[in-house]
Design a protein around this motif. Structure first.
Motif, PDB file in Angstrom:
ATOM      1  N   ASP A  18     -53.967   4.458  25.754  1.00 16.18           N
ATOM      2  CA  ASP A  18     -52.473   4.136  25.528  1.00 16.18           C
ATOM      3  C   ASP A  18     -51.791   4.985  24.480  1.00 16.18           C
ATOM      4  O   ASP A  18     -51.226   4.399  23.633  1.00 16.18           O
ATOM      5  N   ARG A  19     -52.015   6.196  24.399  1.00 12.19           N
ATOM      6  CA  ARG A  19     -51.222   7.050  23.460  1.00 12.19           C
ATOM      7  C   ARG A  19     -51.694   6.889  22.061  1.00 12.19           C
ATOM      8  O   ARG A  19     -51.012   7.034  21.254  1.00 12.19           O
ATOM      9  N   LYS A  20     -52.785   6.269  21.961  1.00 10.96           N
ATOM     10  CA  LYS A  20     -53.552   6.347  20.510  1.00 10.96           C
ATOM     11  C   LYS A  20     -54.607   7.332  20.255  1.00 10.96           C
ATOM     12  O   LYS A  20     -55.316   7.815  21.047  1.00 10.96           O
ATOM     13  N   LEU A  21     -54.547   7.563  18.992  1.00  9.61           N
ATOM     14  CA  LEU A  21     -55.635   8.675  18.358  1.00  9.61           C
ATOM     15  C   LEU A  21     -56.675   7.873  17.577  1.00  9.61           C
ATOM     16  O   LEU A  21     -56.286   6.939  16.697  1.00  9.61           O
ATOM     17  N   ARG A  22     -57.759   8.254  17.553  1.00 10.52           N
ATOM     18  CA  ARG A  22     -59.034   7.921  16.616  1.00 10.52           C
ATOM     19  C   ARG A  22     -58.941   9.096  15.779  1.00 10.52           C
ATOM     20  O   ARG A  22     -59.473  10.110  16.114  1.00 10.52           O
ATOM     21  N   LEU A  23     -58.718   8.789  14.469  1.00 10.95           N
ATOM     22  CA  LEU A  23     -58.775   9.918  13.444  1.00 10.95           C
ATOM     23  C   LEU A  23     -59.742   9.707  12.317  1.00 10.95           C
ATOM     24  O   LEU A  23     -60.064   8.555  11.821  1.00 10.95           O
ATOM     25  N   ASP A  34     -50.998   4.898  16.670  1.00 10.85           N
ATOM     26  CA  ASP A  34     -50.389   4.788  17.831  1.00 10.85           C
ATOM     27  C   ASP A  34     -49.239   5.771  18.018  1.00 10.85           C
ATOM     28  O   ASP A  34     -48.356   5.461  17.383  1.00 10.85           O
ATOM     29  N   CYS A  35     -49.292   6.579  19.007  1.00  7.21           N
ATOM     30  CA  CYS A  35     -48.256   7.617  19.067  1.00  7.21           C
ATOM     31  C   CYS A  35     -47.132   7.171  19.769  1.00  7.21           C
ATOM     32  O   CYS A  35     -45.752   7.672  19.608  1.00  7.21           O
ATOM     33  N   LEU A  36     -47.222   6.045  20.506  1.00 10.45           N
ATOM     34  CA  LEU A  36     -45.825   5.700  21.114  1.00 10.45           C
ATOM     35  C   LEU A  36     -44.662   5.373  20.492  1.00 10.45           C
ATOM     36  O   LEU A  36     -43.607   5.820  21.135  1.00 10.45           O
ATOM     37  N   PRO A  37     -44.673   4.707  19.578  1.00 12.58           N
ATOM     38  CA  PRO A  37     -43.417   4.344  18.751  1.00 12.58           C
ATOM     39  C   PRO A  37     -42.711   6.102  18.275  1.00 12.58           C
ATOM     40  O   PRO A  37     -41.730   6.019  18.617  1.00 12.58           O
ATOM     41  N   LEU A  38     -43.462   6.909  18.238  1.00  8.46           N
ATOM     42  CA  LEU A  38     -42.842   8.312  17.946  1.00  8.46           C
ATOM     43  C   LEU A  38     -42.487   8.941  19.329  1.00  8.46           C
ATOM     44  O   LEU A  38     -41.114   9.560  19.236  1.00  8.46           O
ATOM     45  N   ILE A  39     -43.133   8.698  20.373  1.00 11.72           N
ATOM     46  CA  ILE A  39     -42.835   9.244  21.651  1.00 11.72           C
ATOM     47  C   ILE A  39     -41.481   8.546  22.368  1.00 11.72           C
ATOM     48  O   ILE A  39     -40.486   9.113  22.506  1.00 11.72           O
ATOM     49  N   GLY A  55     -53.618  14.707  26.107  1.00 13.64           N
ATOM     50  CA  GLY A  55     -55.093  15.014  25.975  1.00 13.64           C
ATOM     51  C   GLY A  55     -55.545  16.165  25.447  1.00 13.64           C
ATOM     52  O   GLY A  55     -56.947  16.298  24.870  1.00 13.64           O
ATOM     53  N   ASN A  56     -54.693  16.960  25.276  1.00  5.17           N
ATOM     54  CA  ASN A  56     -55.156  18.551  24.815  1.00  5.17           C
ATOM     55  C   ASN A  56     -54.794  18.613  23.462  1.00  5.17           C
ATOM     56  O   ASN A  56     -53.854  19.539  22.628  1.00  5.17           O
ATOM     57  N   ILE A  57     -55.481  17.760  22.726  1.00  6.92           N
ATOM     58  CA  ILE A  57     -55.293  17.628  21.023  1.00  6.92           C
ATOM     59  C   ILE A  57     -56.038  18.696  20.511  1.00  6.92           C
ATOM     60  O   ILE A  57     -57.029  19.060  20.781  1.00  6.92           O
ATOM     61  N   THR A  58     -55.387  19.248  19.408  1.00  8.32           N
ATOM     62  CA  THR A  58     -55.976  20.192  18.646  1.00  8.32           C
ATOM     63  C   THR A  58     -56.024  19.931  17.182  1.00  8.32           C
ATOM     64  O   THR A  58     -54.862  19.213  16.836  1.00  8.32           O
ATOM     65  N   LEU A  59     -56.870  20.454  16.155  1.00  8.95           N
ATOM     66  CA  LEU A  59     -56.838  20.497  14.785  1.00  8.95           C
ATOM     67  C   LEU A  59     -56.327  21.681  14.138  1.00  8.95           C
ATOM     68  O   LEU A  59     -57.032  22.686  14.875  1.00  8.95           O
ATOM     69  N   ASP A  60     -55.403  21.626  13.415  1.00 12.48           N
ATOM     70  CA  ASP A  60     -54.993  23.055  12.515  1.00 12.48           C
ATOM     71  C   ASP A  60     -55.624  23.148  11.430  1.00 12.48           C
ATOM     72  O   ASP A  60     -55.127  23.989  10.463  1.00 12.48           O
ATOM     73  N   GLY A  61     -56.607  22.377  10.694  1.00  8.99           N
ATOM     74  CA  GLY A  61     -57.161  22.388   9.588  1.00  8.99           C
ATOM     75  C   GLY A  61     -56.615  21.238   8.548  1.00  8.99           C
ATOM     76  O   GLY A  61     -57.045  20.955   7.658  1.00  8.99           O
ATOM     77  N   TRP A  62     -55.541  20.717   9.240  1.00  6.64           N
ATOM     78  CA  TRP A  62     -54.682  19.581   8.124  1.00  6.64           C
ATOM     79  C   TRP A  62     -54.556  18.386   9.041  1.00  6.64           C
ATOM     80  O   TRP A  62     -54.737  17.250   8.589  1.00  6.64           O
ATOM     81  N   THR A  63     -53.982  18.490  10.228  1.00 13.79           N
ATOM     82  CA  THR A  63     -53.492  17.527  10.880  1.00 13.79           C
ATOM     83  C   THR A  63     -53.737  17.822  12.620  1.00 13.79           C
ATOM     84  O   THR A  63     -54.232  18.810  13.119  1.00 13.79           O
TER      85      THR A  63
END
Length: 85
Positions: A18-23, A34-39, A55-63
């Protein structure tokens, strides 16, 4: 000299549901964001409504980033607004 606000960055990110990330952060914290409020609030995040893009998330070294770095969320925001997992 000790910093009051040490640098924080994302070391691992997976899609939860549901548009959530586990970090996972560099201090070992694990949070759900939860990304939904930003979306829903900001036009820049609207592409994340698309399942394939989200679903195509990547990391750039920071975020976390999407669309080759076109969309990202500050690691400090992810950390402060994330809920402990």
């Amino acid at each position: 000299m000790k910093l009051n606000n040490p640098l924080i960055w994302v070391t691992s990110a997976t899609i939860a549901a549901d548009r959530k990330l586990r970090l996972v952060f560099n201090d070992g914290s694990v949070k759900i964001f939860d990304c939904l409020p930003l979306i829903e609030r900001y036009k820049i995040f609207e592409p994340l409504r698309n399942d394939e893009i989200f679903g195509n998330i990547t990391l750039d070294g920071w975020t976390v980033t999407w669309l080759n770095g076109t969309i990202d969320i500050a690691p400090e925001h992810l950390y402060s607004e994330g809920v402990a997992a």
